[in-house]
Design a protein around this motif. Structure first.
Motif, PDB file in Angstrom:
ATOM      1  N   SER A 128      20.879  66.687  64.544  1.00 38.75           N
ATOM      2  CA  SER A 128      21.440  65.487  65.153  1.00 38.75           C
ATOM      3  C   SER A 128      20.509  64.295  65.051  1.00 38.75           C
ATOM      4  O   SER A 128      20.897  63.180  65.395  1.00 38.75           O
ATOM      5  CB  SER A 128      21.768  65.755  66.636  1.00 38.75           C
ATOM      6  N   GLN A 129      19.286  64.529  64.611  1.00 37.97           N
ATOM      7  CA  GLN A 129      18.331  63.421  64.540  1.00 37.97           C
ATOM      8  C   GLN A 129      17.437  63.624  63.319  1.00 37.97           C
ATOM      9  O   GLN A 129      17.050  64.755  62.996  1.00 37.97           O
ATOM     10  CB  GLN A 129      17.482  63.336  65.816  1.00 37.97           C
ATOM     11  N   ALA A 130      17.165  62.509  62.624  1.00 34.51           N
ATOM     12  CA  ALA A 130      16.255  62.533  61.473  1.00 34.51           C
ATOM     13  C   ALA A 130      15.137  61.535  61.718  1.00 34.51           C
ATOM     14  O   ALA A 130      15.353  60.478  62.329  1.00 34.51           O
ATOM     15  CB  ALA A 130      17.002  62.189  60.184  1.00 34.51           C
ATOM     16  N   ARG A 131      13.954  61.891  61.242  1.00 35.45           N
ATOM     17  CA  ARG A 131      12.800  61.028  61.473  1.00 35.45           C
ATOM     18  C   ARG A 131      12.141  60.728  60.126  1.00 35.45           C
ATOM     19  O   ARG A 131      11.895  61.632  59.325  1.00 35.45           O
ATOM     20  CB  ARG A 131      11.812  61.703  62.434  1.00 35.45           C
ATOM     21  N   LEU A 132      11.878  59.439  59.904  1.00 31.86           N
ATOM     22  CA  LEU A 132      11.234  58.986  58.672  1.00 31.86           C
ATOM     23  C   LEU A 132       9.998  58.183  59.011  1.00 31.86           C
ATOM     24  O   LEU A 132       9.974  57.456  60.029  1.00 31.86           O
ATOM     25  CB  LEU A 132      12.174  58.110  57.830  1.00 31.86           C
ATOM     26  N   GLU A 133       8.981  58.319  58.176  1.00 30.06           N
ATOM     27  CA  GLU A 133       7.775  57.505  58.286  1.00 30.06           C
ATOM     28  C   GLU A 133       7.675  56.660  57.012  1.00 30.06           C
ATOM     29  O   GLU A 133       7.543  57.198  55.913  1.00 30.06           O
ATOM     30  CB  GLU A 133       6.543  58.392  58.442  1.00 30.06           C
ATOM     31  N   ILE A 134       7.731  55.376  57.187  1.00 28.64           N
ATOM     32  CA  ILE A 134       7.737  54.454  56.040  1.00 28.64           C
ATOM     33  C   ILE A 134       6.603  53.459  56.220  1.00 28.64           C
ATOM     34  O   ILE A 134       6.478  52.829  57.282  1.00 28.64           O
ATOM     35  CB  ILE A 134       9.081  53.720  55.917  1.00 28.64           C
ATOM     36  N   SER A 135       5.810  53.326  55.194  1.00 26.33           N
ATOM     37  CA  SER A 135       4.675  52.402  55.244  1.00 26.33           C
ATOM     38  C   SER A 135       5.179  50.962  55.134  1.00 26.33           C
ATOM     39  O   SER A 135       6.149  50.672  54.440  1.00 26.33           O
ATOM     40  CB  SER A 135       3.702  52.698  54.110  1.00 26.33           C
ATOM     41  N   GLY A 141      13.308  47.710  47.589  1.00 27.96           N
ATOM     42  CA  GLY A 141      13.907  48.490  46.527  1.00 27.96           C
ATOM     43  C   GLY A 141      13.581  49.974  46.612  1.00 27.96           C
ATOM     44  O   GLY A 141      14.167  50.774  45.867  1.00 27.96           O
ATOM     45  N   ALA A 142      12.630  50.348  47.464  1.00 31.57           N
ATOM     46  CA  ALA A 142      12.275  51.761  47.603  1.00 31.57           C
ATOM     47  C   ALA A 142      13.452  52.535  48.208  1.00 31.57           C
ATOM     48  O   ALA A 142      14.224  52.004  49.015  1.00 31.57           O
ATOM     49  CB  ALA A 142      11.040  51.902  48.477  1.00 31.57           C
ATOM     50  N   ARG A 143      13.570  53.790  47.805  1.00 34.36           N
ATOM     51  CA  ARG A 143      14.679  54.634  48.254  1.00 34.36           C
ATOM     52  C   ARG A 143      14.155  55.800  49.070  1.00 34.36           C
ATOM     53  O   ARG A 143      13.087  56.345  48.751  1.00 34.36           O
ATOM     54  CB  ARG A 143      15.493  55.146  47.071  1.00 34.36           C
ATOM     55  N   PHE A 144      14.953  56.205  50.059  1.00 35.38           N
ATOM     56  CA  PHE A 144      14.579  57.301  50.940  1.00 35.38           C
ATOM     57  C   PHE A 144      15.798  58.193  51.141  1.00 35.38           C
ATOM     58  O   PHE A 144      16.792  57.776  51.754  1.00 35.38           O
ATOM     59  CB  PHE A 144      14.089  56.769  52.297  1.00 35.38           C
ATOM     60  N   PRO A 145      15.770  59.419  50.594  1.00 38.50           N
ATOM     61  CA  PRO A 145      16.910  60.327  50.748  1.00 38.50           C
ATOM     62  C   PRO A 145      17.123  60.716  52.208  1.00 38.50           C
ATOM     63  O   PRO A 145      16.163  60.868  52.988  1.00 38.50           O
ATOM     64  CB  PRO A 145      16.522  61.536  49.894  1.00 38.50           C
ATOM     65  N   LEU A 146      18.362  60.911  52.586  1.00 36.68           N
ATOM     66  CA  LEU A 146      18.738  61.272  53.945  1.00 36.68           C
ATOM     67  C   LEU A 146      19.391  62.646  53.940  1.00 36.68           C
ATOM     68  O   LEU A 146      19.865  63.136  52.909  1.00 36.68           O
ATOM     69  CB  LEU A 146      19.701  60.236  54.524  1.00 36.68           C
ATOM     70  N   GLU A 147      19.410  63.246  55.091  1.00 37.17           N
ATOM     71  CA  GLU A 147      20.055  64.538  55.253  1.00 37.17           C
ATOM     72  C   GLU A 147      21.539  64.414  54.913  1.00 37.17           C
ATOM     73  O   GLU A 147      22.208  63.463  55.327  1.00 37.17           O
ATOM     74  CB  GLU A 147      19.895  65.034  56.692  1.00 37.17           C
ATOM     75  N   SER A 148      22.049  65.391  54.162  1.00 41.17           N
ATOM     76  CA  SER A 148      23.460  65.361  53.772  1.00 41.17           C
ATOM     77  C   SER A 148      24.285  66.134  54.797  1.00 41.17           C
ATOM     78  O   SER A 148      23.846  67.179  55.323  1.00 41.17           O
ATOM     79  CB  SER A 148      23.649  65.975  52.387  1.00 41.17           C
ATOM     80  N   ALA A 149      25.473  65.636  55.044  1.00 44.37           N
ATOM     81  CA  ALA A 149      26.411  66.338  55.918  1.00 44.37           C
ATOM     82  C   ALA A 149      27.235  67.319  55.073  1.00 44.37           C
ATOM     83  O   ALA A 149      27.400  67.127  53.870  1.00 44.37           O
ATOM     84  CB  ALA A 149      27.325  65.345  56.620  1.00 44.37           C
ATOM     85  N   GLN A 150      27.718  68.358  55.718  1.00 48.80           N
ATOM     86  CA  GLN A 150      28.523  69.374  55.049  1.00 48.80           C
ATOM     87  C   GLN A 150      29.912  69.399  55.678  1.00 48.80           C
ATOM     88  O   GLN A 150      30.062  69.271  56.894  1.00 48.80           O
ATOM     89  CB  GLN A 150      27.868  70.756  55.164  1.00 48.80           C
ATOM     90  N   TYR A 271       4.661  70.709  48.448  1.00 46.74           N
ATOM     91  CA  TYR A 271       5.972  70.640  47.823  1.00 46.74           C
ATOM     92  C   TYR A 271       7.023  71.129  48.809  1.00 46.74           C
ATOM     93  O   TYR A 271       6.802  72.103  49.544  1.00 46.74           O
ATOM     94  CB  TYR A 271       6.021  71.493  46.557  1.00 46.74           C
ATOM     95  N   SER A 272       8.199  70.467  48.784  1.00 45.62           N
ATOM     96  CA  SER A 272       9.287  70.864  49.682  1.00 45.62           C
ATOM     97  C   SER A 272      10.607  70.360  49.108  1.00 45.62           C
ATOM     98  O   SER A 272      10.627  69.529  48.184  1.00 45.62           O
ATOM     99  CB  SER A 272       9.069  70.308  51.090  1.00 45.62           C
ATOM    100  N   PHE A 273      11.703  70.889  49.689  1.00 48.67           N
ATOM    101  CA  PHE A 273      13.019  70.400  49.320  1.00 48.67           C
ATOM    102  C   PHE A 273      13.239  69.021  49.920  1.00 48.67           C
ATOM    103  O   PHE A 273      12.789  68.732  51.028  1.00 48.67           O
ATOM    104  CB  PHE A 273      14.117  71.352  49.820  1.00 48.67           C
ATOM    105  N   SER A 274      13.945  68.156  49.175  1.00 47.06           N
ATOM    106  CA  SER A 274      14.304  66.853  49.722  1.00 47.06           C
ATOM    107  C   SER A 274      15.339  67.032  50.811  1.00 47.06           C
ATOM    108  O   SER A 274      16.037  68.046  50.884  1.00 47.06           O
ATOM    109  CB  SER A 274      14.859  65.937  48.621  1.00 47.06           C
ATOM    110  N   SER A 275      15.440  66.027  51.647  1.00 47.61           N
ATOM    111  CA  SER A 275      16.290  66.154  52.820  1.00 47.61           C
ATOM    112  C   SER A 275      17.769  66.280  52.458  1.00 47.61           C
ATOM    113  O   SER A 275      18.544  66.857  53.210  1.00 47.61           O
ATOM    114  CB  SER A 275      16.090  64.946  53.738  1.00 47.61           C
ATOM    115  N   HIS A 276      18.208  65.704  51.290  1.00 49.07           N
ATOM    116  CA  HIS A 276      19.624  65.784  50.972  1.00 49.07           C
ATOM    117  C   HIS A 276      19.948  66.968  50.053  1.00 49.07           C
ATOM    118  O   HIS A 276      21.017  66.992  49.445  1.00 49.07           O
ATOM    119  CB  HIS A 276      20.116  64.482  50.322  1.00 49.07           C
ATOM    120  N   THR A 277      19.017  67.920  49.933  1.00 51.75           N
ATOM    121  CA  THR A 277      19.346  69.135  49.185  1.00 51.75           C
ATOM    122  C   THR A 277      20.301  69.994  50.023  1.00 51.75           C
ATOM    123  O   THR A 277      20.024  70.283  51.191  1.00 51.75           O
ATOM    124  CB  THR A 277      18.072  69.939  48.876  1.00 51.75           C
ATOM    125  N   PRO A 278      21.470  70.391  49.466  1.00 53.22           N
ATOM    126  CA  PRO A 278      22.443  71.151  50.274  1.00 53.22           C
ATOM    127  C   PRO A 278      21.850  72.461  50.802  1.00 53.22           C
ATOM    128  O   PRO A 278      20.941  73.056  50.212  1.00 53.22           O
ATOM    129  CB  PRO A 278      23.588  71.396  49.280  1.00 53.22           C
TER     130      PRO A 278
END
Length: 820
Positions: A128-135, A141-150, A271-278
């Motif tokens: 229900s909540q996502a947390r991002l740290e952005i400098s 123009g920088a992109r930040f993937p988000l959690e995908s809904a199913q 290394y880890s999976f990106s947040s929008h990986t199903p």
């Protein structure tokens, strides 16, 4: 009920024949128990009254009996809750199969019910909540993937889009994966400022396409922090790997690698999976956070998913971790027991590019060790090529040309022939046939330009190359062997020549811009095919000017010994134009621009010359003490490179009259001139002729005055009579003057003042007393003969004119302003 039980029933009842049919229905999922699917009795044309005795029943696989038949109405009813997501998951379409068995006699029918999806599931975020740290140093123009809904629904009821709450810094970019699923990325539009705002709270909403749409929300908390100087960098942005569908768990799929230029914790990578990986991908694959090794974790299924897009990220351990992203494409390879085999029995290659459609290129045979549907093979080729497959015998195919070929567009075709069986899932094999296309002379030579403009300076060295006509021919061999020639070379054959092999145009002689400025010719480029093809290229050669001509003086003429003397009167004021030097230059442009300069002068302060027009003016007023003769030397220069020049000599005399000049000229004539006596006699002759002309004119004037006085006296003697008969000196026979035919004469009366006299009448010549007077008139005063003027008082009538021997008399009428 198993297949063996069905066969037992056949034997039990001893049926000699049975009927098989297939019916299809479609219902939405979650249909109520007892709801009708369709009337199978009516669709199968069964007798509803005999159904109780025939023991009609529905047989379906599995533990659940989803359908039953109402024997009173013949309707197929829903017996169990049907959840499409539970039955088929993400597969579409989703269907349930059933069989209907009827006895006495035994009949077997097959049926399929397609379960249609309804929008009965909300999109769900993993959290229900996502947390991002952005400098704050991250650029726009920088992109930040988000959690995908199913969303377990399919089609339009599945997840369709994402929405982001309004904010000044971020925008939302919705992307689509290969399988059609959606995921969202935050795009930084305005750079963050940690001192201005330390954190942001956004709301991401996932919406499906149902009506009404269902949604899910997730809170996105963004912490604005400082970033590392160097973020991790992957060696590749995309990794590709292939895995067989029966690969066991733990098999290495790919090894990703990233590097970070920082030291210490800032350079250590996780290394880890990106947040929008199903979530489904995370169940099938495992990633080692330290080594970046991607391994198989679950059971892969080629029929379920053929390609996986796995989004991975590398993050360092700095206080503000830098993040890099990459994508791994994992292709699941199907396992074939017996793939079809394609055998090429013969290939006819190369094929001429002008081959007619339907030309046979290759013969193929196809075999498959499997049987029934799995051994039934169909062959096809990839679209977009001018070939087709046709079959006249089983398992034999003919590869033919379908359209026109063009070797210049495609010199060869690597034709892929795919053989696929009819099994489930189908198995296939691929065969490549290389077909080459042979050349035909169907292309004329092509020049890089339709026309050429060549500029050659005049006075060139003979034999120099001035142009290389460039042409190409897309054909091959002799069809592309080009030769160059000049069309109509009889005109310029002595001036130009072209190399037959390479198209170099040579200039055989030296050209002169003043002789001819432009030459136009046509170059023909011809290939060596049969028949040959040719292209014409126009060539224009322009001869540019060089400064090879000095100015030419037209006035004063330089090629004579005569002295051109211009006269100026004493006391002439300053600015008076005395004479002008006229010159031309055969060159063109700037090379023909002439400037005039006073090179020498008897008195440099007395005269000046115009720089561009050659006009000679007095620089000051002439004085009495100035020399009577002045010689000026004018220098004429053009503006070419190098400068060419010539000079002109002008003689100017200061005199009142031409006579003085002529006298001075005789005085200043050089003693050594052999023609000085001739010049003297010519001047003397001019003076004598002028004097004789003056004396003659004076004598004529005196004579005219004398005659006028006589006529005046005659006028005074007759002014007392208003009408009178003209005397012998007033009647003139105009015939003797030679101006009128002899058959006519003029009879006029004159006033004594000839300036006021008019001609009165003209009549045909008749015998009259006037004829006796003609001799008198001829002996009269010549002055009266030239004064044929008078005033008519009356004209004779036609009757009067017809009377013979009549002397018509005309009287004078006094004109206004006269005394007679």
């Amino acid at each position: 009920v198993t297949t063996g039980q069905v066969l037992s029933l056949l034997l039990l009842f001893g049926a000699s024949d049975w009927v098989s049919a297939v019916i299809r229905y479609a219902i939405p999922e979650e249909a109520r128990r007892g709801s009708a699917v369709g009337n199978v009795v009516a669709d199968l044309a069964l007798d509803l009254g005999r159904l109780p005795g025939r023991r009609l029943r529905v047989v379906s696989g599995g533990n659940k009996k989803y359908f039953g038949v109402d024997l009173t109405s013949g309707a197929l009813l829903v017996n169990e809750r049907i959840d499409r997501e539970e039955l088929c998951g993400a597969l579409s379409p989703c269907s349930l199969s059933f069989e209907i068995v009827v006895e006495n006699p035994l009949e077997l029918y097959s049926g399929t019910v397609e379960i249609q999806d309804i929008n009965d599931n909300d999109p769900v975020f993993p959290s229900s909540q996502a947390r991002l740290e952005i400098s704050e140093s991250v650029a726009a123009g920088a992109r930040f993937p988000l959690e995908s809904a199913q969303d377990p629904d399919v089609g339009i009821n599945s997840l369709q889009t994402y929405q982001l709450s309004a904010n000044p810094n971020f925008a939302l970019d919705v992307q689509t994966r290969v399988d059609g699923s959606k995921y969202a990325e935050l795009v930084l539009e305005k750079e963050l400022d940690r001192e201005e705002q330390r954190e942001l709270n956004l709301v991401l909403t996932a919406l499906d396409g149902g009506s009404p749409p269902r949604s899910a929300h997730v809170q996105i908390h963004i912490d604005v922090v400082d970033a590392n100087d160097n973020a991790p960098v992957f060696n590749q942005s995309t990794y590709k790997a292939s895995v067989r569908e029966n690969t066991p768990s733990g098999t290495l799929v790919a090894r990703i690698s990233a590097y970070d230029l920082d030291d210490g914790a800032n350079g250590d990578i996780i290394y880890s999976f990106s947040s929008h990986t199903p979530a489904k991908v995370r169940e099938l694959f495992a990633l080692d956070s330290a080594t970046g090794e991607l391994r198989v974790k679950g059971q892969l299924d080629y029929e379920e998913t053929k390609l996986y897009e796995i989004y991975l990220q590398a993050k360092d351990k700095g206080a503000v971790p830098g993040v890099a992203h990459c994508k791994v494409l994992v292709e699941v390879v199907d396992v074939n027991d017996n793939a079809p085999e394609v055998t090429v029995t013969s290939v006819y290659s190369p094929v001429p590019e002008d081959a007619a459609p339907g030309t046979v290129v290759a013969l193929l045979s196809v075999t498959d060790l499997d049987s029934h549907d799995n051994g039934l093979v169909n062959c096809f080729i990839s679209p977009g090529i001018p070939f087709m497959l046709s079959s006249s015998l089983k398992n034999y195919y003919t590869l033919k040309t379908e359209g026109g070929l063009d070797r210049e567009k495609a010199a060869e075709y690597n034709i892929t022939i795919t053989a696929k069986d009819s099994g489930s899932p189908p198995l296939s094999a691929v065969k490549h046939i290389l077909v080459q296309v042979s050349d035909v002379n169907d292309n004329a030579p092509r020049s890089s330009q339709d026309s050429y403009d060549v500029y050659v300076p005049e006075n060139n060295m003979p034999g120099i190359p001035i142009l290389n006509v460039s042409a190409t021919d897309p054909d091959l061999g002799r069809n592309a062997l080009l030769s160059y020639s000049l069309l109509g070379d009889t005109t310029f054959g002595h001036l130009f020549s072209i190399n037959r092999d390479n198209g170099t145009l040579y200039l055989l002689t030296s050209l002169d811009h003043e002789d001819q400025v432009e030459f136009n010719m046509m170059v023909q480029v011809q290939d060596g095919g049969f028949p040959p093809l040719a292209t014409n290229v126009s060539v224009s050669v322009f001869v540019t000017d060089l400064n090879d001509n000095a100015p030419t003086v037209l006035y004063p003429h330089p090629n004579t010994t005569a002295t051109y003397t211009d006269v100026v009167a004493p006391g002439t004021p300053a600015g008076h134009m005395v004479t002008k030097v006229v010159a031309v230059d055969a060159d063109a442009g700037y090379n023909a621009w002439i400037s005039y300069t006073l090179l020498q002068a008897t008195d440099p302060s007395l005269f000046s010359v115009g720089l561009h027009n050659g006009e000679i003016f007095t620089a000051r007023q002439l004085r009495e003490d100035d020399a009577p003769e002045h010689t000026l030397v004018i220098l004429l220069k053009d503006h070419g490179e190098p400068v060419l020049s010539t000079s002109a000599t002008i003689s100017i005399s200061v005199a009142e009259t031409v006579k003085e000049v002529l006298t001075d000229l005789t005085d200043v004539a050089p003693a050594s001139d052999p023609k000085r006596h001739v010049t003297f006699y010519l001047i003397l002759a001019v003076i004598l002729v002028s004097a004789a002309f003056f004396i003659t004119m004076l004598s004529v004037g005196i004579f005219k005055c004398y005659k006028w006085r006589q006529s005046r006296e005659l006028y005074n003697s007759s002014r007392s009579t208003t009408y009178r008969t003209p005397g012998p000196f007033n009647h003139i026979d105009a015939v003797r003057g030679g101006f009128t035919p002899p058959s006519f004469y003029h009879q006029v009366y004159l006033t004594t003042d000839s300036r006021q006299s008019d001609l009165l009448c003209k009549k045909p010549f008749t015998s009259s007393p006037l004829g006796s007077r003609q001799g008198t008139i001829r002996n009269g005063e010549p002055g009266l003969y030239h004064q044929i003027v008078g005033t008519a008082s009356r004209l004779p009538t036609p009757a009067e004119q017809a009377q013979p021997n009549t002397d018509w008399r005309f009287s004078q009428t006094q004109r206004p302003g006269t005394s007679g």
